[in-house]
Design a protein around this motif. Structure first.
Motif, PDB file in Angstrom:
ATOM      1  N   UNK A 142       0.840  -1.197   0.000  1.00 17.54           N
ATOM      2  CA  UNK A 142       0.000   0.000   0.000  1.00 17.54           C
ATOM      3  C   UNK A 142       0.873   1.245   0.000  1.00 17.54           C
ATOM      4  N   UNK A 143       0.418   2.305  -0.663  1.00 22.41           N
ATOM      5  CA  UNK A 143       1.246   3.492  -0.828  1.00 22.41           C
ATOM      6  C   UNK A 143       1.522   4.223   0.491  1.00 22.41           C
ATOM      7  N   UNK A 144       0.654   4.025   1.485  1.00 27.21           N
ATOM      8  CA  UNK A 144       0.848   4.700   2.771  1.00 27.21           C
ATOM      9  C   UNK A 144       0.595   3.712   3.897  1.00 27.21           C
ATOM     10  N   UNK A 145       1.485   3.714   4.870  1.00 23.66           N
ATOM     11  CA  UNK A 145       1.230   2.945   6.082  1.00 23.66           C
ATOM     12  C   UNK A 145       1.175   3.902   7.252  1.00 23.66           C
ATOM     13  N   UNK A 146       0.151   3.754   8.099  1.00 25.53           N
ATOM     14  CA  UNK A 146       0.019   4.592   9.298  1.00 25.53           C
ATOM     15  C   UNK A 146       0.307   3.750  10.530  1.00 25.53           C
ATOM     16  N   UNK A 147       1.117   4.285  11.413  1.00 24.40           N
ATOM     17  CA  UNK A 147       1.291   3.667  12.714  1.00 24.40           C
ATOM     18  C   UNK A 147       0.773   4.680  13.727  1.00 24.40           C
ATOM     19  N   UNK A 148      -0.410   4.405  14.280  1.00 25.23           N
ATOM     20  CA  UNK A 148      -1.127   5.415  15.057  1.00 25.23           C
ATOM     21  C   UNK A 148      -1.184   5.027  16.529  1.00 25.23           C
ATOM     22  N   UNK A 149      -0.893   5.988  17.372  1.00 22.34           N
ATOM     23  CA  UNK A 149      -1.168   5.824  18.801  1.00 22.34           C
ATOM     24  C   UNK A 149      -2.145   6.914  19.172  1.00 22.34           C
ATOM     25  N   UNK A 150      -3.294   6.516  19.740  1.00 23.00           N
ATOM     26  CA  UNK A 150      -4.311   7.505  20.089  1.00 23.00           C
ATOM     27  C   UNK A 150      -4.691   7.355  21.552  1.00 23.00           C
ATOM     28  N   UNK A 151      -4.862   8.493  22.200  1.00 22.94           N
ATOM     29  CA  UNK A 151      -5.376   8.516  23.571  1.00 22.94           C
ATOM     30  C   UNK A 151      -6.644   9.342  23.540  1.00 22.94           C
ATOM     31  N   UNK A 152      -7.727   8.734  23.964  1.00 25.58           N
ATOM     32  CA  UNK A 152      -9.017   9.409  23.877  1.00 25.58           C
ATOM     33  C   UNK A 152      -9.718   9.328  25.224  1.00 25.58           C
ATOM     34  N   UNK A 153     -10.217  10.481  25.684  1.00 27.30           N
ATOM     35  CA  UNK A 153     -11.067  10.482  26.873  1.00 27.30           C
ATOM     36  C   UNK A 153     -12.478  10.862  26.415  1.00 27.30           C
ATOM     37  N   UNK A 154     -13.365   9.872  26.286  1.00 27.78           N
ATOM     38  CA  UNK A 154     -14.687  10.156  25.726  1.00 27.78           C
ATOM     39  C   UNK A 154     -15.416  11.270  26.468  1.00 27.78           C
ATOM     40  N   UNK A 155     -15.375  11.264  27.801  1.00 25.80           N
ATOM     41  CA  UNK A 155     -16.176  12.228  28.562  1.00 25.80           C
ATOM     42  C   UNK A 155     -15.776  13.674  28.244  1.00 25.80           C
ATOM     43  N   UNK A 156     -14.469  13.964  28.222  1.00 25.71           N
ATOM     44  CA  UNK A 156     -14.036  15.337  27.951  1.00 25.71           C
ATOM     45  C   UNK A 156     -13.837  15.585  26.462  1.00 25.71           C
ATOM     46  N   UNK A 157     -13.703  14.516  25.696  1.00 30.11           N
ATOM     47  CA  UNK A 157     -13.443  14.648  24.265  1.00 30.11           C
ATOM     48  C   UNK A 157     -11.978  14.881  23.944  1.00 30.11           C
TER      49      UNK A 157
END
Ligand SMILES: [Zn+2]
Length: 665
Positions: free
Chosen positions: A27-42
């Motif tokens: 694939x032309x692009x590979x993403x290595x993603x780390x995400x931190x999400x707090x649903x309550x505060x957004x």
């Protein structure tokens, strides 16, 4: 009935992209993603390391509510220019490069009004988060497909789930983590989180999960059972399920969305029986049609109709021939309600934006597959679908690839079929002329003539002949403006009916199409009369009219003698509605509905054939109670409501079909 809005997620940007095969190239692009999400505060923090190759510039979309904190190109700080939400980063050469983007922002809050049909692309709140694939919560390039690894962390008690293969997860004291990946042609990941109870079941190597809010947790077992049944059935029918997981995720929003290996359904609608039935089957099947094979939108969207035919319609067939016939007749009635100026050829349908799109892109296309199956027989039809799946899995395909698969499986040319049904607008109108009978002792000869307009469609028309000795079946091929058939029978024929079970897509005669709500709500020239005596009722009546129409509400002149010939909607409180009908010289409440429930809704044809829809509610509350449910009954002729509940619903009976005749000597 609530319809799922189907977002075949990765196909949305593919448009008329060339065929993509897994294994053709990395694939032309590979993403290595780390995400931190707090649903309550957004609060959302994202680190995405993109590996790109073969380009001089990287262009990507970022959500406007995210700020770029760090941007590194091959480890060095760099700058990108932004126009609106599109960012451009020039590269030194077309070799492989590593771009690191660190983002931070607050996801927009969940809407509080919960309007049905609202489908925001990124929202977050205490009850859950939804970050759609193309919201730009990670950099979204315009590549047809990408590969990714996504690690997401949410605070307990939240759980996160994304499209892609679930690789690993850790449930901790203060945070829960999960890793998802896609090494097959995929779109960007969509991410979901909520205070979910997670339940799992495995079936032949497929991991199925529900991520449900606590109040719907008791529905989990039923959903997993049904999802397993559908997955195995479609796998058997078409070919192996193309993903490793299938998740059903409950949403605080009133939505029903389909993604690769995942469906996101409003927790309010999860308890409704049709959700677990037809809607779930429909969403499961989109893993093959729409996500497994992406749609080449340049030639129109075949996936909704094929999914409707193989999921919704197949379930009706399972319930019995009567149910299947009822569904076909409903499709035809809906089509009969579509004004000619809103009709388009199938090749022009891409996605459902309103009710008219449903009639063409779902109903008519499903009907076309029904006719194709009748034309080819079950074996060739099935072979063609399996072949199409083998050839096009993880590719972008259009009607021409479908046609090729059907022609190959049936070993015959089907150009005429695809041409007449996909490229022509409208449908044939059949006329049955007098049916003649000649008898000679115990021999009976019946002759009938069928006509259609020019240019002629090529049709195989089923004919039912009732005889003194029982029913007989015949077929006539009509490929000219008219044809005559003669049959010899051993018993006296009493009635001849053409297309008796509604197996052909055609324009129904008015006698075959009793008025339904949709006749009025699709009519662009309809006039609305608000019949009320207080301001609160006036507001509610207007709101209801707005929800019913596809187009803007046009109010009728105050003077009833100036109503003209237009289709009419009369909505209001019972005494005022009745007074208006009497004053305008229009028919009153049908006898069968008098005095029932808290609100009565009915259709009728005016003397000139135009439809009229009347909504009479006993008071403001009864009127308000119709706001949500009524727009889902477009295919019905009359309803009685007790508050929000429809207690009696139906379609006026067909009095006399002009396609049914008694033979005359
Ligand atoms: Zn769909």
């Amino acid at each position: 009935m609530i319809r799922l809005i189907c977002v075949a997620a990765f196909s949305l940007v593919l448009a008329s992209a060339p065929c993509l095969a897994a294994g053709d190239a990395a694939p032309p692009v590979h993403h290595n993603v780390e995400a931190q999400l707090d649903p309550a505060s957004g609060n959302l923090e994202v680190i995405d390391i993109l590996t790109v190759r073969g380009r001089a510039i990287v262009e990507f979309k970022l959500a406007p509510w995210l700020a770029v904190k760090v941007l590194l190109l091959d480890g060095q700080q760099t700058e990108a220019t932004a126009t609106g939400d599109i960012w451009r980063l020039p590269l030194p050469d077309s070799g492989a490069h590593r771009i690191e983007v660190r983002l931070r922002g607050v996801v927009p809050p969940l809407p509080t009004d919960g309007r049905p049909g609202a489908s925001p692309s990124a929202v977050s709140g205490e009850e859950g988060s939804y970050l759609s694939a193309y919201a730009g919560w990670i950099p979204v390039t315009d590549d047809d497909w990408i590969a990714y690894r996504l690690e997401v962390e949410v605070p307990t008690p939240y759980r996160a789930v994304a499209t892609g293969r679930l690789e690993a997860e850790t449930l901790g004291e203060t945070a829960n983590r999960a890793v998802f990946s896609a090494d097959y042609p995929a779109g960007p990941p969509a991410l979901f989180a909520g205070p979910y109870k997670v339940r799992e079941r495995r079936e032949r190597g497929i991991r199925m999960r529900t991520y449900f809010h606590r109040e719907v947790d008791d529905l989990s077992a039923g959903y997993l059972d049904d999802a397993a049944r559908y997955l195995l059935r479609f796998q058997e029918r078409i070919g192996p399920y193309p993903f490793q997981d299938f998740h059903i995720v409950s949403s605080p929003l009133p939505v029903g969305l389909g993604f690769p290996n995942l469906t996101y359904i409003g927790r309010m609608v999860l308890p409704l029986p049709f959700m677990r039935g037809r809607s779930l089957a429909h969403e499961v099947l989109h893993n093959w049609w729409g996500n497994g094979v992406a749609v080449d939108y340049a030639s129109g969207n075949w996936a909704e109709g094929l999914t409707t035919y193989m999921a919704d319609y197949a379930l009706a067939v399972e319930e019995g021939a009567g149910k299947a016939l009822e569904m076909r007749l409903n499709w035809l009635r809906n089509y009969a309600a579509l004004p000619a100026e809103r009709d388009v050829p199938i090749t022009a349908f891409t996605a459902k934006r309103h009710d008219a799109g449903q009639v063409i892109g779902y109903d008519k296309v499903a009907f076309i597959f029904h006719m194709l199956r009748n034309e080819l027989g079950e074996a060739a039809f099935s072979d063609a679908l399996r072949l199409f799946w083998r050839q096009q899995r993880f590719r972008v395909a259009g009607w021409s690839e479908l046609r090729q698969a059907f022609e190959e499986a049936a070993a015959r040319d089907l150009g005429w079929f695809f041409h007449q049904w996909l490229e022509r607008t409208g449908g044939p109108i059949l006329t049955l002329d007098d049916v003649r009978l000649r008898e000679d002792g115990n021999a009976f000869r019946v002759t009938l003539t069928i006509r259609q307009d020019s240019p002629a469609y090529r049709l195989t028309i089923p004919v039912a002949i009732d005889t003194a000795a029982g029913p007989e079946r015949r077929r006539i091929v009509l490929d000219a403006p008219q044809t005559t058939a003669t049959w010899d029978l051993n018993a006296r024929p009493t009635e001849v009916r053409i297309d008796p079970d509604y197996d052909l897509f055609r324009r129904l005669h008015p006698e075959e199409a009793p008025p339904i709500l949709r006749d009025l709500t699709l009519a662009a020239d309809a006039l609305t009369i608000i019949a009320v005596d207080e301001a609160a009722a006036d507001r509610t009546a207007r709101q209801l009219a707005e929800r019913l129409f596809d187009t803007a509400v046009q109010l009728a002149p105050d003077d009833p003698s100036k109503l003209g010939q237009a289709p009419l909607l009369i909505v209001g409180t019972t005494p005022q509605v009745e007074a208006f009908l009497a004053k305008a010289g229009l028919d009153g409440v049908p006898d069968s509905l008098v005095g029932l429930g808290t609100a009565r809704v009915w259709t009728v044809r005016r003397d000139n054939g135009e439809p009229m829809l009347v909504i009479a509610a006993d008071d403001v509350q009864a009127l308000e109670a119709l706001l949500r449910p009524l727009p889902h009954y477009g295919g019905k002729s009359y309803l009685v409501f007790d508050g929000r509940r429809a207690v009696d619903v139906g379609i006026w009976p067909v009095v006399q079909s002009p396609l049914s005749r008694q033979p005359v000597r």
